[in-house]
Design a protein around this motif. Structure first.
Motif, mmCIF file in Angstrom:
data_model
loop_
_atom_site.group_PDB
_atom_site.id
_atom_site.type_symbol
_atom_site.label_atom_id
_atom_site.label_comp_id
_atom_site.label_asym_id
_atom_site.label_seq_id
_atom_site.Cartn_x
_atom_site.Cartn_y
_atom_site.Cartn_z
ATOM 1 N N ASN A 135 0.837 -1.189 0.000
ATOM 2 C CA ASN A 135 0.000 0.000 0.000
ATOM 3 C C ASN A 135 0.884 1.256 0.000
ATOM 4 O O ASN A 135 0.864 2.034 0.953
ATOM 5 C CB ASN A 135 -0.932 -0.025 1.227
ATOM 6 C CG ASN A 135 -1.943 1.088 1.225
ATOM 7 O OD1 ASN A 135 -2.069 1.853 0.273
ATOM 8 N ND2 ASN A 135 -2.663 1.206 2.318
ATOM 9 N N PRO A 136 1.657 1.469 -1.068
ATOM 10 C CA PRO A 136 2.577 2.613 -1.087
ATOM 11 C C PRO A 136 1.860 3.960 -1.062
ATOM 12 O O PRO A 136 2.431 4.960 -0.642
ATOM 13 C CB PRO A 136 3.366 2.425 -2.386
ATOM 14 C CG PRO A 136 2.503 1.569 -3.243
ATOM 15 C CD PRO A 136 1.719 0.688 -2.296
ATOM 16 N N GLU A 137 0.606 4.003 -1.497
ATOM 17 C CA GLU A 137 -0.142 5.262 -1.500
ATOM 18 C C GLU A 137 -0.719 5.581 -0.124
ATOM 19 O O GLU A 137 -1.315 6.628 0.081
ATOM 20 C CB GLU A 137 -1.293 5.213 -2.520
ATOM 21 C CG GLU A 137 -0.845 5.053 -3.955
ATOM 22 C CD GLU A 137 -0.608 3.585 -4.327
ATOM 23 O OE1 GLU A 137 -1.074 2.680 -3.601
ATOM 24 O OE2 GLU A 137 0.053 3.350 -5.333
ATOM 25 N N SER A 138 -0.594 4.642 0.824
ATOM 26 C CA SER A 138 -1.135 4.791 2.182
ATOM 27 C C SER A 138 -2.629 5.103 2.179
ATOM 28 O O SER A 138 -3.119 5.931 2.944
ATOM 29 C CB SER A 138 -0.372 5.868 2.963
ATOM 30 O OG SER A 138 0.950 5.451 3.177
ATOM 31 N N ILE A 139 -3.343 4.435 1.302
ATOM 32 C CA ILE A 139 -4.807 4.523 1.326
ATOM 33 C C ILE A 139 -5.259 3.737 2.542
ATOM 34 O O ILE A 139 -4.700 2.693 2.860
ATOM 35 C CB ILE A 139 -5.424 3.939 0.033
ATOM 36 C CG1 ILE A 139 -4.978 4.755 -1.180
ATOM 37 C CG2 ILE A 139 -6.945 3.909 0.125
ATOM 38 C CD1 ILE A 139 -5.425 4.167 -2.509
ATOM 39 N N GLY A 177 -9.878 1.723 17.352
ATOM 40 C CA GLY A 177 -8.502 1.481 16.930
ATOM 41 C C GLY A 177 -8.103 2.302 15.720
ATOM 42 O O GLY A 177 -8.816 3.195 15.285
ATOM 43 N N THR A 178 -6.978 1.961 15.162
ATOM 44 C CA THR A 178 -6.404 2.635 14.002
ATOM 45 C C THR A 178 -7.113 2.179 12.727
ATOM 46 O O THR A 178 -7.455 1.003 12.598
ATOM 47 C CB THR A 178 -4.907 2.254 13.906
ATOM 48 O OG1 THR A 178 -4.295 2.520 15.157
ATOM 49 C CG2 THR A 178 -4.205 3.028 12.820
ATOM 50 N N PRO A 179 -7.313 3.082 11.761
ATOM 51 C CA PRO A 179 -7.871 2.652 10.475
ATOM 52 C C PRO A 179 -7.022 1.548 9.831
ATOM 53 O O PRO A 179 -5.831 1.414 10.119
ATOM 54 C CB PRO A 179 -7.839 3.927 9.629
ATOM 55 C CG PRO A 179 -7.940 5.031 10.631
ATOM 56 C CD PRO A 179 -7.140 4.535 11.819
ATOM 57 N N LEU A 180 -7.624 0.795 8.956
ATOM 58 C CA LEU A 180 -6.972 -0.351 8.309
ATOM 59 C C LEU A 180 -6.133 0.089 7.122
ATOM 60 O O LEU A 180 -6.522 0.967 6.366
ATOM 61 C CB LEU A 180 -8.035 -1.347 7.833
ATOM 62 C CG LEU A 180 -9.011 -1.838 8.883
ATOM 63 C CD1 LEU A 180 -10.057 -2.735 8.250
ATOM 64 C CD2 LEU A 180 -8.290 -2.548 9.993
ATOM 65 N N GLY A 181 -4.989 -0.571 6.962
ATOM 66 C CA GLY A 181 -4.140 -0.352 5.803
ATOM 67 C C GLY A 181 -2.922 0.510 6.076
ATOM 68 O O GLY A 181 -2.112 0.711 5.185
ATOM 69 N N LEU A 182 -2.778 1.022 7.280
ATOM 70 C CA LEU A 182 -1.677 1.941 7.579
ATOM 71 C C LEU A 182 -0.497 1.276 8.268
ATOM 72 O O LEU A 182 0.653 1.506 7.903
ATOM 73 C CB LEU A 182 -2.182 3.100 8.447
ATOM 74 C CG LEU A 182 -3.176 4.043 7.779
ATOM 75 C CD1 LEU A 182 -3.692 5.071 8.782
ATOM 76 C CD2 LEU A 182 -2.522 4.739 6.591
ATOM 77 N N ILE A 183 -0.760 0.484 9.306
ATOM 78 C CA ILE A 183 0.305 -0.106 10.117
ATOM 79 C C ILE A 183 0.132 -1.625 10.112
ATOM 80 O O ILE A 183 -0.781 -2.159 10.748
ATOM 81 C CB ILE A 183 0.254 0.427 11.566
ATOM 82 C CG1 ILE A 183 0.326 1.959 11.568
ATOM 83 C CG2 ILE A 183 1.381 -0.185 12.398
ATOM 84 C CD1 ILE A 183 -0.001 2.585 12.906
ATOM 85 N N GLN A 184 1.003 -2.302 9.391
ATOM 86 C CA GLN A 184 0.858 -3.743 9.186
ATOM 87 C C GLN A 184 0.851 -4.530 10.493
ATOM 88 O O GLN A 184 0.112 -5.491 10.634
ATOM 89 C CB GLN A 184 1.981 -4.245 8.283
ATOM 90 C CG GLN A 184 1.803 -5.673 7.850
ATOM 91 C CD GLN A 184 2.838 -6.070 6.819
ATOM 92 O OE1 GLN A 184 3.881 -5.456 6.684
ATOM 93 N NE2 GLN A 184 2.523 -7.107 6.072
#
Length: 172
Positions: A88-92, A135-142
């Motif tokens: 996810n390089p675009e950090s969507i 919690g944190t949104p999905l897709g940002l911190i593996q």
């Protein structure tokens, strides 16, 4: 077609999806996990248009695929986050609220990944925001860990899930 177990349990599910553009990144879905448990989720992908819509379809697909191998909403959300974070390089990212409802006991196991707090409306009309878990949104911190929490739905109670389209609306 609505699963027969929902009809027999007296459970109604209603959803409206109205994108801000022709295509959007909001999603809601529900599907049976087994003969008496249903998973339902709502989410909101960053951005609008075709990129958000494509990401949203990935999110929906990952939830359906990983649900078969998950024991709780927290475990399911963690697995989906891992998949979305991998490339996810675009950090969507996507905010999501995922629940697993046991139609026999009306126990709700849930995980909130940065989404709007859901609202529980009692039979008498009392409104309660479910704020115990966020919690944190999905897709940002593996490596992000997610957990579940639970609450009990009682007869004639409603659970209302919504996206920021409601809270950020400019008119009725």
């Amino acid at each position: 077609k609505v699963p027969e177990v929902l009809v027999q349990s007296g459970i109604d599910i209603f959803g409206v999806l109205q994108p801000a553009e022709i295509m959007g990144g909001d999603l809601y879905d529900y599907f049976m996990l087994d003969s008496h448990r249903i998973c339902f989720l709502i989410g909101d992908v960053t951005g609008k248009g075709i990129p958000a819509s494509f990401f949203m379809s990935m999110v929906r697909t990952f939830f359906r695929a990983e649900a078969k191998h998950s024991k709780s909403a927290g475990e399911l959300v963690q697995k989906v986050n891992f998949e979305l974070s991998q490339n996810n390089p675009e950090s969507i990212f996507v905010t999501a609220f995922c629940c697993i409802l046991d139609t026999k006991t009306f126990q709700v196991d849930f995980c909130n990944a940065g989404h709007n707090y859901p609202v529980k409306v009692s039979k008498s009309g009392k409104i309660t925001e479910i704020t115990r878990q966020h919690g944190t949104p999905l897709g940002l911190i593996q490596s992000r860990k997610y957990s579940s929490d639970q609450f009990q739905l009682r007869e004639k109670e409603k659970l209302i899930l919504y996206t920021d389209g409601i809270t950020e609306a400019f008119n009725s």
